[in-house]
Design a protein around this motif. Structure first.
Motif, PDB file in Angstrom:
ATOM      1  N   VAL A   1      41.584  33.220  42.582  1.00  0.00           N
ATOM      2  CA  VAL A   1      40.180  33.609  42.751  1.00  0.00           C
ATOM      3  C   VAL A   1      39.938  35.059  42.356  1.00  0.00           C
ATOM      4  O   VAL A   1      38.908  35.395  41.764  1.00  0.00           O
ATOM      5  CB  VAL A   1      39.725  33.386  44.217  1.00  0.00           C
ATOM      6  CG1 VAL A   1      38.322  33.941  44.443  1.00  0.00           C
ATOM      7  CG2 VAL A   1      39.773  31.916  44.565  1.00  0.00           C
ATOM      8  N   ALA A   2      40.897  35.937  42.656  1.00  0.00           N
ATOM      9  CA  ALA A   2      40.694  37.379  42.524  1.00  0.00           C
ATOM     10  C   ALA A   2      40.215  37.790  41.138  1.00  0.00           C
ATOM     11  O   ALA A   2      39.354  38.669  41.006  1.00  0.00           O
ATOM     12  CB  ALA A   2      41.974  38.120  42.884  1.00  0.00           C
ATOM     13  N   PHE A   3      40.754  37.175  40.090  1.00  0.00           N
ATOM     14  CA  PHE A   3      40.350  37.511  38.724  1.00  0.00           C
ATOM     15  C   PHE A   3      40.060  36.244  37.927  1.00  0.00           C
ATOM     16  O   PHE A   3      40.375  36.159  36.731  1.00  0.00           O
ATOM     17  CB  PHE A   3      41.423  38.352  38.037  1.00  0.00           C
ATOM     18  CG  PHE A   3      41.627  39.703  38.674  1.00  0.00           C
ATOM     19  CD1 PHE A   3      40.743  40.739  38.433  1.00  0.00           C
ATOM     20  CD2 PHE A   3      42.684  39.913  39.538  1.00  0.00           C
ATOM     21  CE1 PHE A   3      40.919  41.979  39.026  1.00  0.00           C
ATOM     22  CE2 PHE A   3      42.870  41.151  40.138  1.00  0.00           C
ATOM     23  CZ  PHE A   3      41.993  42.188  39.883  1.00  0.00           C
ATOM     24  N   SER A   4      39.465  35.280  38.590  1.00  0.00           N
ATOM     25  CA  SER A   4      39.129  34.023  37.927  1.00  0.00           C
ATOM     26  C   SER A   4      37.998  34.238  36.928  1.00  0.00           C
ATOM     27  O   SER A   4      37.209  35.188  37.045  1.00  0.00           O
ATOM     28  CB  SER A   4      38.729  32.966  38.956  1.00  0.00           C
ATOM     29  OG  SER A   4      37.534  33.356  39.618  1.00  0.00           O
ATOM     30  N   SER A   5      37.897  33.348  35.968  1.00  0.00           N
ATOM     31  CA  SER A   5      36.857  33.477  34.946  1.00  0.00           C
ATOM     32  C   SER A   5      35.464  33.333  35.552  1.00  0.00           C
ATOM     33  O   SER A   5      34.524  34.004  35.125  1.00  0.00           O
ATOM     34  CB  SER A   5      37.065  32.427  33.859  1.00  0.00           C
ATOM     35  OG  SER A   5      37.031  31.112  34.405  1.00  0.00           O
TER      36      SER A   5
END
Length: 265
Positions: free
Chosen positions: A42-46
């Motif tokens: 989730v932290a750097f999801s698209s």
């Protein structure tokens, strides 16, 4: 031999403690978002990055519109006290922001004459860039106007008085003399307003929680995206919040650097 005297500054210590107290929730969120509660997926999801990109893009575009339209109003209020206009300017900042979203939905509804006119011409606020930009403009403009009003009041008036003594109108003096001298204030007030627009939730969650169309099609506004994550998976909302905070901190640091460079020159 020179003796260095170290004095304890009580006010400075209190100020540092209080500022740390204000920043504690965000620092806490950053620590746990990238620490014990880190959710890599989730932290750097698209989807999260798209929502942050949408928020930054829409906020920047709304501030450009605000600068072009409302800078003359800020100048007028800096030179003329008008309680009626000042009250109208402060009104959007004085009401719960969900009311702004409700008002925009109603304005665009076919149940009233204005809404019927807009709807018949294909102007739709719901789930569109138009609605999102209008919401951000309404909630961010009072901050921009007040910031620019203070800046205009700090400028020396000799140049505009001289221009008007030569026959220039007040508006001409503003556009040809005052405005070119105000770039520093515009950038500073604009960056502050962008930060406020990025954090908006109450109005956009009603009128445009996500947008359809070009560039960020079906992307949620960042604040709404994080709220949705909070309702479905708490740990994910912590990591998502930390990422948005990281981008917001970059914006804040950038604004401080720009302000420092402007005021240094």
């Amino acid at each position: 031999m020179r003796v260095i005297s170290l004095k304890f500054n009580t006010l400075q210590a209190i100020s540092f403690f209080l500022s740390l107290l204000l920043a504690l929730p965000t620092l806490y969120l950053l620590f746990y978002g990238y620490g014990p509660f880190f959710v890599k997926s989730v932290a750097f999801s698209s989807s999260l990055l798209s929502s942050i990109g949408l928020s930054f893009f829409a906020s920047a575009l709304s501030i450009v519109i605000i600068v072009l339209i409302f800078t003359p109003l800020a100048y007028y209020l800096s030179r003329h006290r008008n309680p009626i206009i000042e009250t109208l300017v402060d009104l959007p900042a004085s009401i719960p922001h969900p009311l702004v979203g409700i008002a925009l939905i109603f304005i665009d509804s076919p149940t009233n004459p204005l809404g019927a006119f807009l709807y018949s011409h294909g102007i739709i606020f719901y789930y569109t860039y138009t609605g999102l930009l209008l919401a951000l403009i309404i909630v961010s403009t009072p901050i921009y106007i007040r910031s620019m009003q203070n800046f205009f009041e700090s400028l020396p008036r000799s140049y505009e008085i001289y221009a008007m003594s030569l026959g220039a109108s007040e508006f001409k003096a503003f556009t040809s003399v005052v405005f070119p001298l105000s770039i520093r204030g515009i950038v500073s007030a604009g960056l502050t307003s962008i930060a406020r627009a990025i954090s908006e939730f109450g109005s956009v969650v009603i009128v445009a929680p996500y947008v359809t169309g070009w560039l960020f099609n079906n992307a949620y506004v960042a604040s709404v995206y994080i709220y949705n994550e909070y309702e479905t998976y708490f740990n994910a909302s912590i990591s998502a919040s930390a990422t948005l905070l990281l981008f917001s901190l970059i914006l804040i640091v950038t604004s401080r650097i720009v302000n420092h460079l402007f005021y240094k020159t």
